[in-house]
Design a protein around this motif. Structure first.
Motif, PDB file in Angstrom:
ATOM      1  N   ARG A 167     -17.348  -1.612  12.677  1.00  0.00           N
ATOM      2  CA  ARG A 167     -16.291  -1.288  11.262  1.00  0.00           C
ATOM      3  C   ARG A 167     -15.340  -0.580  12.123  1.00  0.00           C
ATOM      4  O   ARG A 167     -15.332   0.476  12.859  1.00  0.00           O
ATOM      5  N   ALA A 168     -14.279  -0.877  11.349  1.00  0.00           N
ATOM      6  CA  ALA A 168     -12.857  -0.499  11.940  1.00  0.00           C
ATOM      7  C   ALA A 168     -12.633   0.820  10.953  1.00  0.00           C
ATOM      8  O   ALA A 168     -12.181   0.445   9.691  1.00  0.00           O
ATOM      9  N   VAL A 169     -12.751   2.066  11.114  1.00  0.00           N
ATOM     10  CA  VAL A 169     -12.474   3.129  10.314  1.00  0.00           C
ATOM     11  C   VAL A 169     -11.125   3.568  10.480  1.00  0.00           C
ATOM     12  O   VAL A 169     -10.796   4.066  11.550  1.00  0.00           O
ATOM     13  N   VAL A 170     -10.362   3.433   9.253  1.00  0.00           N
ATOM     14  CA  VAL A 170      -8.934   3.689   9.376  1.00  0.00           C
ATOM     15  C   VAL A 170      -8.546   5.057   8.662  1.00  0.00           C
ATOM     16  O   VAL A 170      -9.000   5.079   7.604  1.00  0.00           O
ATOM     17  N   HIS A 171      -8.043   5.911   9.362  1.00  0.00           N
ATOM     18  CA  HIS A 171      -7.721   7.202   8.697  1.00  0.00           C
ATOM     19  C   HIS A 171      -6.348   7.354   8.786  1.00  0.00           C
ATOM     20  O   HIS A 171      -5.591   7.455   9.894  1.00  0.00           O
ATOM     21  N   ALA A 172      -5.542   7.227   7.234  1.00  0.00           N
ATOM     22  CA  ALA A 172      -4.138   6.838   7.375  1.00  0.00           C
ATOM     23  C   ALA A 172      -3.618   8.127   6.279  1.00  0.00           C
ATOM     24  O   ALA A 172      -4.462   8.502   5.654  1.00  0.00           O
ATOM     25  N   ALA A 173      -2.403   8.381   6.575  1.00  0.00           N
ATOM     26  CA  ALA A 173      -1.724   9.555   5.669  1.00  0.00           C
ATOM     27  C   ALA A 173      -0.282   8.813   5.336  1.00  0.00           C
ATOM     28  O   ALA A 173       0.103   8.196   5.727  1.00  0.00           O
ATOM     29  N   THR A 174      -0.061   9.116   3.683  1.00  0.00           N
ATOM     30  CA  THR A 174       1.177   8.669   3.133  1.00  0.00           C
ATOM     31  C   THR A 174       1.892   9.927   2.706  1.00  0.00           C
ATOM     32  O   THR A 174       1.057  10.664   2.029  1.00  0.00           O
ATOM     33  N   GLY A 175       2.903   9.739   2.712  1.00  0.00           N
ATOM     34  CA  GLY A 175       3.764  10.745   1.726  1.00  0.00           C
ATOM     35  C   GLY A 175       3.954  10.297   0.324  1.00  0.00           C
ATOM     36  O   GLY A 175       4.290  11.203  -0.567  1.00  0.00           O
ATOM     37  N   TYR A 176       3.583   9.272  -0.232  1.00  0.00           N
ATOM     38  CA  TYR A 176       3.662   8.889  -1.436  1.00  0.00           C
ATOM     39  C   TYR A 176       2.802   9.752  -2.118  1.00  0.00           C
ATOM     40  O   TYR A 176       1.496  10.287  -2.175  1.00  0.00           O
ATOM     41  N   ARG A 177       2.932  10.096  -3.444  1.00  0.00           N
ATOM     42  CA  ARG A 177       1.984  10.858  -4.545  1.00  0.00           C
ATOM     43  C   ARG A 177       1.127   9.864  -5.323  1.00  0.00           C
ATOM     44  O   ARG A 177       0.122  10.174  -5.790  1.00  0.00           O
ATOM     45  N   ASN A 178       1.615   8.638  -5.240  1.00  0.00           N
ATOM     46  CA  ASN A 178       0.915   7.626  -6.099  1.00  0.00           C
ATOM     47  C   ASN A 178       0.603   6.384  -5.265  1.00  0.00           C
ATOM     48  O   ASN A 178       1.615   5.586  -5.107  1.00  0.00           O
ATOM     49  N   PRO A 179      -0.279   6.228  -4.233  1.00  0.00           N
ATOM     50  CA  PRO A 179      -0.487   5.228  -3.363  1.00  0.00           C
ATOM     51  C   PRO A 179      -0.685   3.973  -3.747  1.00  0.00           C
ATOM     52  O   PRO A 179      -0.247   2.637  -3.406  1.00  0.00           O
ATOM     53  N   GLY A 180      -1.110   3.639  -5.107  1.00  0.00           N
ATOM     54  CA  GLY A 180      -1.301   2.375  -5.733  1.00  0.00           C
ATOM     55  C   GLY A 180      -2.171   1.699  -4.995  1.00  0.00           C
ATOM     56  O   GLY A 180      -3.457   1.811  -4.768  1.00  0.00           O
ATOM     57  N   THR A 181      -1.785   0.539  -4.536  1.00  0.00           N
ATOM     58  CA  THR A 181      -2.422  -0.492  -3.771  1.00  0.00           C
ATOM     59  C   THR A 181      -2.421  -0.297  -2.422  1.00  0.00           C
ATOM     60  O   THR A 181      -2.757  -1.182  -1.484  1.00  0.00           O
ATOM     61  N   LEU A 182      -1.987   0.683  -1.993  1.00  0.00           N
ATOM     62  CA  LEU A 182      -1.562   0.994  -0.305  1.00  0.00           C
ATOM     63  C   LEU A 182      -3.083   0.847   0.392  1.00  0.00           C
ATOM     64  O   LEU A 182      -2.922   0.261   1.597  1.00  0.00           O
ATOM     65  N   ARG A 183      -3.896   1.272  -0.274  1.00  0.00           N
ATOM     66  CA  ARG A 183      -5.430   1.218   0.725  1.00  0.00           C
ATOM     67  C   ARG A 183      -5.569  -0.257   0.974  1.00  0.00           C
ATOM     68  O   ARG A 183      -6.100  -0.747   2.094  1.00  0.00           O
ATOM     69  N   GLU A 184      -5.295  -1.134  -0.037  1.00  0.00           N
ATOM     70  CA  GLU A 184      -5.673  -2.568   0.133  1.00  0.00           C
ATOM     71  C   GLU A 184      -4.946  -3.244   1.230  1.00  0.00           C
ATOM     72  O   GLU A 184      -5.300  -4.296   2.034  1.00  0.00           O
ATOM     73  N   ILE A 185      -3.376  -2.733   1.020  1.00  0.00           N
ATOM     74  CA  ILE A 185      -2.611  -3.295   1.925  1.00  0.00           C
ATOM     75  C   ILE A 185      -2.640  -2.910   3.294  1.00  0.00           C
ATOM     76  O   ILE A 185      -2.584  -3.843   4.367  1.00  0.00           O
ATOM     77  N   VAL A 186      -3.278  -1.582   3.820  1.00  0.00           N
ATOM     78  CA  VAL A 186      -3.735  -1.201   5.060  1.00  0.00           C
ATOM     79  C   VAL A 186      -4.875  -2.144   5.677  1.00  0.00           C
ATOM     80  O   VAL A 186      -4.669  -2.332   6.529  1.00  0.00           O
ATOM     81  N   ALA A 187      -5.777  -2.244   4.855  1.00  0.00           N
ATOM     82  CA  ALA A 187      -6.984  -2.874   5.145  1.00  0.00           C
ATOM     83  C   ALA A 187      -6.551  -4.352   5.412  1.00  0.00           C
ATOM     84  O   ALA A 187      -6.970  -5.008   6.642  1.00  0.00           O
ATOM     85  N   GLU A 188      -5.626  -5.068   4.776  1.00  0.00           N
ATOM     86  CA  GLU A 188      -5.243  -6.410   4.954  1.00  0.00           C
ATOM     87  C   GLU A 188      -4.487  -6.309   6.237  1.00  0.00           C
ATOM     88  O   GLU A 188      -4.632  -7.269   6.989  1.00  0.00           O
ATOM     89  N   ALA A 189      -3.719  -5.405   6.800  1.00  0.00           N
ATOM     90  CA  ALA A 189      -2.800  -5.236   7.811  1.00  0.00           C
ATOM     91  C   ALA A 189      -3.780  -5.322   9.028  1.00  0.00           C
ATOM     92  O   ALA A 189      -3.613  -5.841  10.149  1.00  0.00           O
ATOM     93  N   VAL A 190      -4.916  -4.604   8.855  1.00  0.00           N
ATOM     94  CA  VAL A 190      -5.801  -4.373   9.872  1.00  0.00           C
ATOM     95  C   VAL A 190      -6.606  -5.764  10.018  1.00  0.00           C
ATOM     96  O   VAL A 190      -6.623  -6.282  11.352  1.00  0.00           O
ATOM     97  N   ARG A 191      -6.914  -6.513   9.162  1.00  0.00           N
ATOM     98  CA  ARG A 191      -7.532  -7.725   9.125  1.00  0.00           C
ATOM     99  C   ARG A 191      -6.715  -8.888   9.856  1.00  0.00           C
ATOM    100  O   ARG A 191      -7.122  -9.782  10.796  1.00  0.00           O
TER     101      ARG A 191
END
Length: 214
Positions: A167-191
């Motif tokens: 498992r690639a466990v990604v701990h990420a932080a953003t300054g956005y108040r509403n991340p929206g689909t950012l989690r899915e975008i990060v996962a796709e970037a890793v893949r």
């Protein structure tokens, strides 16, 4: 053949290239896993040491007795011999020692059969009969760089976890108040970065995202 790639420092990546007799990608994957599998050296050394001590002691006693000059017993050995002769098989101490020996043997057997947690991630080039191994630290650094390229990501840390599938466990932080689909975008970037690198077996991506809540 071994090469070091990178820009120096702790992030250098050691790549080992070995020719393998596997014309197809699936066969190359199996061969590469065998090549880079952890050797379980501590368990092997422990088992070899125990067998060497027991075999040497037994051979010394038997050979010296056959030659007519048995090795004299020490007080500790004589005391143990008397204890063994006077202790019943059903005694709790004997049962506990037998259980401990059986458990130790089972653990050593599992250590020999199950693959260890290696420090090298396997890569395969499907068009060539070779396999590559990249150090875990270098792989995590490459995945972190891919996540930092995602707009809005300020910090990231990637760790490889788990067996048998990584498992690639990604701990990420953003300054956005509403991340929206950012989690899915990060996962796709890793893949996508894993595919670009050529991982023989793509890890399952787990993203843990922190964002502003004020």
């Amino acid at each position: 053949m071994e090469r070091i790639i990178g820009d120096g420092g702790a992030r250098d990546t050691v790549v080992q290239t070995l020719e393998i007799p596997a014309p197809d990608r699936s066969g190359a994957h199996r061969a590469a896993v065998r090549l880079f599998r952890s050797r379980r050296t501590p368990a092997a050394v422990l088992a070899a040491a125990l067998l060497t001590v027991a075999g040497t002691a037994t051979a010394t006693r038997v050979i010296s007795t056959l030659l007519g000059h048995p090795v004299p017993r020490t007080r500790a050995v004589a005391r143990v011999g008397r204890l063994l002769r006077t202790t019943a098989w059903g005694d709790p101490v004997v049962l506990a020692l037998a259980g401990g020996v059986a458990l130790t043997g089972l653990l050593l057997l599992l250590a020999a059969l199950l693959p260890g947690r290696g420090s090298v991630a396997t890569l395969v080039w499907g068009t060539r009969r070779c396999a590559l191994g990249v150090e875990r630290a270098g792989l995590c650094a490459a995945l972190e760089a891919a996540v930092l390229d995602v707009p809005g990501i300020a910090e990231v840390r990637v760790r490889m976890r788990g067996m048998p599938r990584r498992r690639a466990v990604v701990h990420a932080a953003t300054g956005y108040r509403n991340p929206g689909t950012l989690r899915e975008i990060v996962a796709e970037a890793v893949r996508a970065r894993g595919d670009d690198i050529g991982l023989a077996r793509a890890p399952r991506v787990v993203v843990r995202l922190d964002w502003r809540r004020d």
